[in-house]
Enzyme design. Structure first.
Site, mmCIF file in Angstrom:
data_model
loop_
_atom_site.group_PDB
_atom_site.id
_atom_site.type_symbol
_atom_site.label_atom_id
_atom_site.label_comp_id
_atom_site.label_asym_id
_atom_site.label_seq_id
_atom_site.Cartn_x
_atom_site.Cartn_y
_atom_site.Cartn_z
ATOM 1 N N GLU A 173 104.188 58.474 91.000
ATOM 2 C CA GLU A 173 103.294 59.125 91.915
ATOM 3 C C GLU A 173 103.835 60.067 92.878
ATOM 4 O O GLU A 173 103.386 60.769 93.665
ATOM 5 C CB GLU A 173 102.509 58.137 92.637
ATOM 6 C CG GLU A 173 101.383 57.418 91.617
ATOM 7 C CD GLU A 173 101.962 56.242 90.970
ATOM 8 O OE1 GLU A 173 103.087 55.965 90.726
ATOM 9 O OE2 GLU A 173 100.917 55.212 90.598
ATOM 10 N N TRP A 177 107.607 49.398 82.685
ATOM 11 C CA TRP A 177 106.467 48.552 83.095
ATOM 12 C C TRP A 177 105.954 47.766 81.876
ATOM 13 O O TRP A 177 105.834 48.200 80.752
ATOM 14 C CB TRP A 177 105.272 49.437 83.818
ATOM 15 C CG TRP A 177 105.586 50.034 84.886
ATOM 16 C CD1 TRP A 177 105.624 51.445 85.187
ATOM 17 C CD2 TRP A 177 105.704 49.407 86.343
ATOM 18 N NE1 TRP A 177 105.989 51.635 86.580
ATOM 19 C CE2 TRP A 177 106.073 50.522 87.088
ATOM 20 C CE3 TRP A 177 106.080 47.884 86.717
ATOM 21 C CZ2 TRP A 177 106.364 50.165 88.419
ATOM 22 C CZ3 TRP A 177 106.295 47.710 87.837
ATOM 23 C CH2 TRP A 177 106.466 48.792 88.853
HETATM 24 P P1 AMP Z 1 107.692 54.175 88.289
HETATM 25 O O1 AMP Z 1 106.729 54.714 88.907
HETATM 26 O O2 AMP Z 1 107.686 53.737 86.966
HETATM 27 O O3 AMP Z 1 109.055 54.928 88.544
HETATM 28 O O4 AMP Z 1 108.095 52.898 89.122
HETATM 29 C C1 AMP Z 1 107.967 53.048 90.581
HETATM 30 C C2 AMP Z 1 108.187 51.673 91.235
HETATM 31 O O5 AMP Z 1 109.401 51.066 90.843
HETATM 32 C C3 AMP Z 1 108.312 51.265 92.473
HETATM 33 O O6 AMP Z 1 106.814 51.267 93.238
HETATM 34 C C4 AMP Z 1 108.739 50.086 92.786
HETATM 35 O O7 AMP Z 1 108.097 48.983 92.497
HETATM 36 C C5 AMP Z 1 110.064 50.095 91.688
HETATM 37 N N1 AMP Z 1 111.235 50.683 91.963
HETATM 38 C C6 AMP Z 1 111.546 51.775 91.987
HETATM 39 N N2 AMP Z 1 112.827 52.211 92.331
HETATM 40 C C7 AMP Z 1 113.111 50.951 92.883
HETATM 41 C C8 AMP Z 1 114.395 50.501 93.906
HETATM 42 N N3 AMP Z 1 115.292 51.140 93.971
HETATM 43 N N4 AMP Z 1 114.209 48.973 94.186
HETATM 44 C C9 AMP Z 1 113.262 48.314 93.813
HETATM 45 N N5 AMP Z 1 112.124 48.735 93.017
HETATM 46 C C10 AMP Z 1 112.155 49.936 92.623
#
Ligand code: AMP
Length: 542
Positions: free
Chosen positions: A332, A445
């Site tokens: 997002e 996910w």
């Molecule tokens: P996505 O939209 O699949 O890229 O996932 C985003 C989500 O991944 C975020 O809202 C977090 O929950 C998790 N996330 C992304 N980067 C990190 C990070 N460096 N440390 C912990 N969680 C992360």
């Protein structure tokens, strides 16, 4: 008012024309699914993207229409990035790791007009084809010599190289509205069906500027960048666009993401900067340690998508002199939100204090406004102690999901990330928990609700709760807690088998625990937090 700056729209195509003019000789190297290494220059990329734009017009793909890609990181995918968006259509990157039913749902929801795919995904496309609504144009991203002899698709399969060869490179990129959509990526990081995040030309260019900065991903014309993060996952964190803006050499790994293949590519192409999720780096570090070798060119690696463990940061930095850039973002958010770059006063700190900072997800890049709020929606202080729901806003943050059938996700103009975080007085954000009910395994996910729904279809199951449990390799894996119906007989093996064909293989929980009851809150909702606390170390102890 007279005398103001020009009104030149911010367009994705301008990245390509810039790269062609100023970095035309710079190389793009790809490991192809056909097995060999392909290399050409930005000049060639630009010329072939123009041919591809003519091809798209020939296929009848109009302004704003979606074009799906199911492909690894490679030069043909890069050509699609620019030809599709540049000509005014919308590039829809599909995630091949999804279950075939989800892919079909996404393709229909996005109403993709054509699907371009790497040869490795032919069986997947064949399964998807029978499940989608309307016939599409299918294009295999290969040449005539490698075209499959036969296939099960309902309509003709076109050959990418034949199409390109059949068109000239005389194409003028149209002057689009910068607020037109440029690309689309679905996320399963929310509950319910996957949701589409639609990027605009303007948001993409602004994100590219901000993400390339020295305190962001720190990219320059002197870099050789290896995006391991897939181009089907939030545009490979924007690196294909960034590389064009700064004129960096690009190295694409194709489908070979194991430690040995990555290491060989890094060394052969003298990669200076790489980007990926912690799981990928585990494989790479293991390979390098086993071989007793080192990195001769790599100086920085961007680790994101999941928390970067301090042991990994230390191993990269102390053993191999590769600086770790820990970053946080979301589909997002295009995706970059925060990057953990030191401030000047951190440099003289003792190592253990610097590692404590690097465990944080970092400070907001310019353009991203962030805050943490309590249960009453009030902003909390940045004292590094108190944690709250992380919210963001900015020109590359989504305002809603594609299709718009659902209520706006925004709260008072802020996007709720579903992450729980604290922020220190220096502005460094650290994620402490997640309020969204999903599991992130190896950077991708898994829907806990889908797993629960499948389990509940089994006649012996009274209730099912799926939670994320910490895992040494995948960061998180699903753990399934089951309450059986009275008198019912059910063994784990039977329930494991029950998942076959109902969810993607890698979504199957690693363990099933039978419990007498699950804790319920006042409104009858399962208290997942309580179960998470109780079982979060299940796989670490196993
Ligand atoms: P996505 O939209 O699949 O890229 O996932 C985003 C989500 O991944 C975020 O809202 C977090 O929950 C998790 N996330 C992304 N980067 C990190 C990070 N460096 N440390 C912990 N969680 C992360």
């Amino acid at each position: 008012m007279n005398g103001l700056m020009m009104q030149q729209p911010l367009l994705v195509s301008s990245l390509l024309t810039h790269a062609e003019r100023h970095h035309g000789e710079q190389e793009i190297v790809s490991r192809r699914v056909e097995g060999d290494i392909h290399r050409y220059r930005y000049r060639d990329l630009a010329q072939r993207a123009r041919k591809l734009a003519n091809t798209l017009a020939g296929l009848g793909i109009g302004h704003g229409e979606r074009v799906g890609t199911l492909a690894w990181n490679g030069y043909r995918h890069m050509e699609l990035y620019f030809a599709v968006s540049g000509s005014g259509a919308v590039l829809h990157t599909l995630n091949p790791r999804l279950h075939v039913d989800q892919l079909a749902y996404i393709i229909d929801h996005a109403d993709d007009r054509a699907i371009f795919f790497d040869l490795t995904f032919l069986p997947l496309i064949e399964s998807v084809a029978s499940r989608i609504r309307s016939p599409k144009v299918f294009v295999a991203m290969t040449d005539r010599a490698n075209m499959p002899a036969k296939h099960d698709l309902p309509i003709m399969l076109l050959c990418y190289e034949d199409l390109i060869d059949g068109h000239g490179d005389d194409f003028a990129w149209p002057l689009l509205d910068e607020n037109d959509a440029s690309s689309l990526c679905y996320t399963s990081g929310t509950t319910g069906n996957p949701k589409g995040v639609l990027y605009s030309h303007r948001s993409t260019i602004l994100h590219t500027y901000a993400a390339a900065l020295p305190d962001s991903l720190n990219c320059s014309a002197r870099d050789v960048i290896l995006p391991v993060v897939p181009m089907f996952h939030v545009n490979a964190w924007g690196l294909p666009y960034i590389a064009c803006m700064v004129g960096a050499k690009l190295v694409f790994p194709g489908s070979s993401l194991d430690g040995k293949s990555l290491y060989e590519l890094i060394e052969a192409e003298q990669v200076t900067l790489s980007a990926g999720v912690p799981t990928v780096w585990q494989g790479l570090l293991r390979h390098v340690a086993e071989r007793g070798t080192t990195f001769t060119s790599m100086r920085r690696t961007i680790v994101g998508g999941a928390p970067c463990p301090t042991a990994m940061t230390a191993e990269f930095q102390e053993r191999y002199y590769v600086d770790v850039l820990h970053a946080w973002g979301m589909t997002e958010l295009s995706p970059v939100g925060t990057v953990c770059s030191f401030k000047g006063h951190h440099l003289s700190l003792p190592a253990h204090q610097r590692y404590a900072i690097q465990a944080k997800q970092g400070r907001a890049v310019f353009g991203i406004d962030m805050r943490i709020v309590g249960p009453d929606g009030q902003a909390l202080s940045w004292d590094g102690q108190v944690a709250g729901d992380l919210q963001v806003r900015g020109p590359w943050v989504t305002s809603g999901y594609f299709g718009g059938e659902e209520a706006s996700p925004l709260c008072d103009g802020w996007f709720p990330t579903g992450d729980v975080a604290k922020i220190d007085p220096d502005g460094f954000m650290q994620i402490t928990d997640r309020s969204k009910d999903v599991i992130k395994s190896g950077g991708e996910w898994i829907s806990s609700i889908d797993i629960e729904n499948v389990a509940c279809l089994h006649p012996a199951v009274a209730s099912a709760v799926c939670i994320a449990a910490r895992h040494p390799k995948w960061d998180e894996r699903p753990l399934l807690l089951i309450v059986k119906k009275p008198e019912a007989v059910l063994e784990s093996d039977e329930l494991f088998e029950f998942f076959d064909g109902r969810v993607a293989k890698w979504w199957k929980p690693d363990a099933i625990v039978f419990v007498d009851a699950v804790p319920l809150g006042a409104t009858g909702k399962v208290l997942k937090n309580q179960l998470r606390e109780q079982f979060c170390d299940y796989y670490l102890k196993a």
